[in-house]
Write a protein that holds these residues in place. Sequence first.
Motif, PDB file in Angstrom:
ATOM      1  N   GLY A   1       0.822  -1.212   0.000  1.00  0.00           N
ATOM      2  CA  GLY A   1       0.000   0.000   0.000  1.00  0.00           C
ATOM      3  C   GLY A   1       0.850   1.254   0.000  1.00  0.00           C
ATOM      4  O   GLY A   1       0.546   2.221  -0.717  1.00  0.00           O
ATOM      5  N   ALA A   2       1.929   1.221   0.805  1.00  0.00           N
ATOM      6  CA  ALA A   2       2.821   2.382   0.859  1.00  0.00           C
ATOM      7  C   ALA A   2       3.512   2.594  -0.485  1.00  0.00           C
ATOM      8  O   ALA A   2       3.617   3.731  -0.971  1.00  0.00           O
ATOM      9  N   VAL A   3       3.972   1.490  -1.097  1.00  0.00           N
ATOM     10  CA  VAL A   3       4.632   1.589  -2.407  1.00  0.00           C
ATOM     11  C   VAL A   3       3.635   2.115  -3.440  1.00  0.00           C
ATOM     12  O   VAL A   3       3.954   3.012  -4.238  1.00  0.00           O
ATOM     13  N   ALA A   4       2.419   1.580  -3.417  1.00  0.00           N
ATOM     14  CA  ALA A   4       1.399   2.042  -4.366  1.00  0.00           C
ATOM     15  C   ALA A   4       1.100   3.521  -4.149  1.00  0.00           C
ATOM     16  O   ALA A   4       0.934   4.283  -5.115  1.00  0.00           O
TER      17      ALA A   4
ATOM     18  N   SER B   1       0.836  10.943 -10.302  1.00  0.00           N
ATOM     19  CA  SER B   1      -0.010  12.155 -10.324  1.00  0.00           C
ATOM     20  C   SER B   1       0.778  13.339 -10.883  1.00  0.00           C
ATOM     21  O   SER B   1       0.258  14.117 -11.692  1.00  0.00           O
ATOM     22  N   VAL B   2       2.019  13.465 -10.435  1.00  0.00           N
ATOM     23  CA  VAL B   2       2.875  14.550 -10.935  1.00  0.00           C
ATOM     24  C   VAL B   2       3.103  14.372 -12.427  1.00  0.00           C
ATOM     25  O   VAL B   2       2.992  15.320 -13.216  1.00  0.00           O
ATOM     26  N   VAL B   3       3.450  13.147 -12.842  1.00  0.00           N
ATOM     27  CA  VAL B   3       3.700  12.869 -14.264  1.00  0.00           C
ATOM     28  C   VAL B   3       2.442  13.158 -15.076  1.00  0.00           C
ATOM     29  O   VAL B   3       2.488  13.823 -16.124  1.00  0.00           O
ATOM     30  N   LEU B   4       1.292  12.663 -14.611  1.00  0.00           N
ATOM     31  CA  LEU B   4       0.035  12.880 -15.342  1.00  0.00           C
ATOM     32  C   LEU B   4      -0.325  14.371 -15.391  1.00  0.00           C
ATOM     33  O   LEU B   4      -0.809  14.885 -16.417  1.00  0.00           O
ATOM     34  N   GLY B   5      -0.083  15.050 -14.284  1.00  0.00           N
ATOM     35  CA  GLY B   5      -0.346  16.508 -14.269  1.00  0.00           C
ATOM     36  C   GLY B   5       0.521  17.224 -15.289  1.00  0.00           C
ATOM     37  O   GLY B   5       0.037  18.097 -16.032  1.00  0.00           O
ATOM     38  N   ASN B   6       1.802  16.898 -15.332  1.00  0.00           N
ATOM     39  CA  ASN B   6       2.712  17.512 -16.303  1.00  0.00           C
ATOM     40  C   ASN B   6       2.319  17.139 -17.724  1.00  0.00           C
ATOM     41  O   ASN B   6       2.404  17.970 -18.641  1.00  0.00           O
ATOM     42  N   LEU B   7       1.913  15.895 -17.948  1.00  0.00           N
ATOM     43  CA  LEU B   7       1.460  15.484 -19.285  1.00  0.00           C
ATOM     44  C   LEU B   7       0.213  16.278 -19.689  1.00  0.00           C
ATOM     45  O   LEU B   7       0.074  16.704 -20.843  1.00  0.00           O
ATOM     46  N   ASP B   8      -0.685  16.454 -18.744  1.00  0.00           N
ATOM     47  CA  ASP B   8      -1.911  17.208 -19.031  1.00  0.00           C
ATOM     48  C   ASP B   8      -1.574  18.651 -19.413  1.00  0.00           C
ATOM     49  O   ASP B   8      -2.144  19.209 -20.373  1.00  0.00           O
ATOM     50  N   LEU B   9      -0.642  19.264 -18.684  1.00  0.00           N
ATOM     51  CA  LEU B   9      -0.200  20.619 -19.019  1.00  0.00           C
ATOM     52  C   LEU B   9       0.475  20.649 -20.385  1.00  0.00           C
ATOM     53  O   LEU B   9       0.253  21.572 -21.194  1.00  0.00           O
ATOM     54  N   ALA B  10       1.293  19.665 -20.655  1.00  0.00           N
ATOM     55  CA  ALA B  10       1.992  19.590 -21.947  1.00  0.00           C
ATOM     56  C   ALA B  10       0.988  19.444 -23.070  1.00  0.00           C
ATOM     57  O   ALA B  10       1.138  20.048 -24.144  1.00  0.00           O
ATOM     58  N   ILE B  11      -0.021  18.631 -22.882  1.00  0.00           N
ATOM     59  CA  ILE B  11      -1.030  18.425 -23.924  1.00  0.00           C
ATOM     60  C   ILE B  11      -1.800  19.734 -24.163  1.00  0.00           C
ATOM     61  O   ILE B  11      -2.110  20.089 -25.316  1.00  0.00           O
ATOM     62  N   GLN B  12      -2.114  20.475 -23.126  1.00  0.00           N
ATOM     63  CA  GLN B  12      -2.860  21.738 -23.284  1.00  0.00           C
ATOM     64  C   GLN B  12      -2.023  22.786 -24.029  1.00  0.00           C
ATOM     65  O   GLN B  12      -2.577  23.627 -24.731  1.00  0.00           O
ATOM     66  N   GLU B  13      -0.720  22.732 -23.913  1.00  0.00           N
ATOM     67  CA  GLU B  13       0.113  23.720 -24.586  1.00  0.00           C
ATOM     68  C   GLU B  13       0.447  23.322 -26.014  1.00  0.00           C
ATOM     69  O   GLU B  13       1.047  24.085 -26.762  1.00  0.00           O
TER      70      GLU B  13
END
Length: 178
Positions: A153-156, A164-176
Motif C-alpha cells: 500500500g505504501a509503495v502504491a 499524479s505529478v507525471v500525469l499533471g505535467n502530461l496534461d499541461l503539456a497536452i494543453q500547450e
Amino acid sequence: MRKNANSYTIKLFKAIIETSREVIAISDPEGRLVYVNPAHTQLFGRSLKESQNLSYLDWYSPESLQIIEQEIDPLLAEGRSLEVEIDMLDVYGRRFPVWGRVDSIRDPNGNMRFVFGAIHEISAQKKAEDKRLQAARQQERVEKAKSLCRMAGAVAHHFNNILSVVLGNLDLAIQEMP
C-alpha cells in the motif's frame, strides 16, 4: 510399638504407590522389572508377570534405546538421577512420549541394586504444544501478510504520488500543444 509404626508406614507407602496415577517401576540393574504399580499396567497393557518375561529392549523405540545406552545408563552408573523425555512402546507397539525421573537405589557399599522410574505419558501435552506452535506459525504468517500488504500500500501510494505529478505535467503539456 516401633514395629507397628514401621508396618503402618510400609502399608501407607504401598497404598500411595498402588493408587498413584504416576507410573512407577523398579528394575534390577540389568533392566528386568521387579515391580510395577497398577498405573504401569494400565499404560503399557502388561501385568508385572508379563513384564518380567520381557527385556527392557521391548519397551523402547530404537531411538530411545540409543539415548538409554549413551546418556541414561552412564549417569545411573555414576549414581546420578535424571529427568528424561523419551518414547516408549505399549503391548500393541503403539509409540508414545513419556517424561520420567530415573534414579538408582544403592546398597550401603554404593553398588546399584535397583533402578527406580516414575513416568507419565505426555502425548496430550505434546499435541497441545504442537497446536500452539502451529497457531504461532499461522499468526506469524498472518502478521507477515499484513506487513506485506501495508508495504504494498505504501509503495502504491508513493507510485500514485509520482504518477499524479507525471500525469499533471502530461496534461499541461497536452494543453500547450498546438
